[in-house]
Enzyme design. Sequence first.
Site, PDB file in Angstrom:
ATOM      1  N   ASN A  77      -0.470  20.255 -20.742  1.00  0.00           N
ATOM      2  CA  ASN A  77      -0.785  19.484 -21.963  1.00  0.00           C
ATOM      3  C   ASN A  77      -0.585  20.306 -23.225  1.00  0.00           C
ATOM      4  OD1 ASN A  77      -1.505  17.398 -20.317  1.00  0.00           O
ATOM      5  ND2 ASN A  77      -3.670  17.946 -20.282  1.00  0.00           N
ATOM      6  N   GLU A  80      -4.884  17.200 -11.644  1.00  0.00           N
ATOM      7  CA  GLU A  80      -5.237  17.619 -12.999  1.00  0.00           C
ATOM      8  C   GLU A  80      -6.752  17.804 -13.211  1.00  0.00           C
ATOM      9  OE1 GLU A  80      -2.747  15.714 -15.981  1.00  0.00           O
ATOM     10  OE2 GLU A  80      -4.236  16.155 -17.511  1.00  0.00           O
ATOM     11  N   HIS A 126       0.572  18.827 -26.571  1.00  0.00           N
ATOM     12  CA  HIS A 126       0.527  17.365 -26.479  1.00  0.00           C
ATOM     13  C   HIS A 126      -0.644  16.733 -27.223  1.00  0.00           C
ATOM     14  CE1 HIS A 126       3.659  18.033 -23.586  1.00  0.00           C
ATOM     15  NE2 HIS A 126       3.823  16.739 -23.393  1.00  0.00           N
ATOM     16  N   LYS A 136       6.728  23.857 -13.360  1.00  0.00           N
ATOM     17  CA  LYS A 136       5.885  22.654 -13.213  1.00  0.00           C
ATOM     18  C   LYS A 136       5.463  22.459 -11.748  1.00  0.00           C
ATOM     19  CE  LYS A 136       5.079  17.867 -14.069  1.00  0.00           C
ATOM     20  NZ  LYS A 136       5.252  16.681 -14.866  1.00  0.00           N
ATOM     21  N   LYS A 169       3.112  11.814 -11.126  1.00  0.00           N
ATOM     22  CA  LYS A 169       2.420  10.850 -11.991  1.00  0.00           C
ATOM     23  C   LYS A 169       3.274   9.592 -12.082  1.00  0.00           C
ATOM     24  CE  LYS A 169      -0.422  13.787 -14.967  1.00  0.00           C
ATOM     25  NZ  LYS A 169      -0.656  14.297 -16.334  1.00  0.00           N
ATOM     26  N   HIS A 191       0.875  14.137 -29.460  1.00  0.00           N
ATOM     27  CA  HIS A 191       0.660  12.692 -29.285  1.00  0.00           C
ATOM     28  C   HIS A 191       0.184  12.050 -30.586  1.00  0.00           C
ATOM     29  CE1 HIS A 191       0.274  12.863 -24.634  1.00  0.00           C
ATOM     30  NE2 HIS A 191       1.483  12.478 -24.996  1.00  0.00           N
ATOM     31  N   ARG A 247       0.807  -1.231   0.000  1.00  0.00           N
ATOM     32  CA  ARG A 247       0.000   0.000   0.000  1.00  0.00           C
ATOM     33  C   ARG A 247       0.839   1.279   0.000  1.00  0.00           C
ATOM     34  NH1 ARG A 247      -3.424  -2.925   3.702  1.00  0.00           N
ATOM     35  NH2 ARG A 247      -5.110  -3.810   2.490  1.00  0.00           N
ATOM     36  N   ARG A 251      -3.499  22.193 -14.069  1.00  0.00           N
ATOM     37  CA  ARG A 251      -2.446  21.250 -14.496  1.00  0.00           C
ATOM     38  C   ARG A 251      -2.587  20.899 -15.978  1.00  0.00           C
ATOM     39  NH1 ARG A 251       0.401  16.267 -11.228  1.00  0.00           N
ATOM     40  NH2 ARG A 251       1.827  15.708 -12.894  1.00  0.00           N
ATOM     41  N   HIS A 295       9.624  11.525 -27.950  1.00  0.00           N
ATOM     42  CA  HIS A 295       8.443  12.236 -27.448  1.00  0.00           C
ATOM     43  C   HIS A 295       8.566  13.755 -27.612  1.00  0.00           C
ATOM     44  CE1 HIS A 295       5.090  13.268 -24.856  1.00  0.00           C
ATOM     45  NE2 HIS A 295       5.901  13.993 -24.112  1.00  0.00           N
TER      46      HIS A 295
HETATM   47  N1  GLY Z   1       3.448  15.549 -18.062  1.00  0.00           N
HETATM   48  C1  GLY Z   1       2.378  16.383 -17.708  1.00  0.00           C
HETATM   49  C2  GLY Z   1       2.043  16.320 -16.278  1.00  0.00           C
HETATM   50  O1  GLY Z   1       2.832  15.886 -15.476  1.00  0.00           O
HETATM   51  O2  GLY Z   1       0.958  16.701 -15.914  1.00  0.00           O
END
Ligand code: GLY
Length: 353
Positions: free
Chosen positions: A231, A223, A234, A213, A131, A238, A109, A227, A253
Amino acid sequence: MNKQEVILCDSLVENLSQAIARIPHDRLFLLTDEHTHTLCLPLISDIPEVASAKEIIIGAEDVHKNLETLAQVWMELSTQGASRKSLLINLGGGMLTDLGGFAASTFKRGIAFINIPTTLLAMVDAAVGGKTGINFNGLKNEIGCFSPAASVLLETEFLRTLDQANICSGYAEMLKHGLISNQRHLDELLSFDMNRIDYALLKGLVGESVKVKEEIVANDPHEHGIRKALNLGHTIGHAFESLALAEGRPVLHGYAVAWGLVCELYLSYIYTGFPKELLQQVIYFVRSNYGAYRFDCKQYEQLYELMKHDKKNSNGIINFTLLRGVGEIALNQQAEQRIINETFDFFRENMGE
Ligand code: GLY
């Protein structure tokens, strides 16, 4: 989500020793891949705790960012006696810090982890912001969770060993941070000479970029709102990345993001009044350093379909982050397909060699 500590290292050995000492733990584990085991581990292996840590080595590259590798890490933690109080150090690029962060966050956990990103892309993006995850069912980052590292240590000396393409790839995310923050930072980024890298200058830019960031993530860790500014570039980026992969000519990328930035700044010019001169400056920088992505008008529909399947959309509506100006963010914007096609025409006309 707790705020994570991000340290721009003066001495990785000192900064890491202090970070380890700050986090109470019983056993220390170290996750490396076949490259960082050889190239990066020697820089920290003199730290007595690291020397006696149990090392887990996984395959490098995105192809290993899967359930099998994750199970390998869980298995080694389990069989080598990791407890709820153990600590994992992730030493590698974004694939490794994402997977290692997810392994740590789910083992018993959740155990504490430290990220030491070794690529520019991981330093300014993947390893910061909490993330974590793996690819699954053919989809990138399909399984994962938000879980901050206890510490993220940025050692820009690692960048000296990166090739030009990987520097450019990470730099595209920095360019994005410049566009969503302020004109002064953007100007610094646009005047940086990518062909004669000044590593001391790059270190300062990395520090500033990560702060952009961090501030956004602190305001919206999961997000729901601001946040989404991260993007920028992207949604179309993408689609370029997926198309290139499907055609068997994969691109890094950050290259796809740089091309996506050009397209989404054009959409910003059309829909939200982004200044044309600034768009031209970014085009010049991207064309000079990233070249152009080549496609023809028969592929517009395929690119549009790929954009519709971006997991950040809801109800099949393509969701863009656009800009009114530098640092002036317009979230949740839509664009007509006719204008998206016009954007592709604009890209091909302005980015061609
Ligand atoms: N890579 C975008 C973020 O971390 O939200």
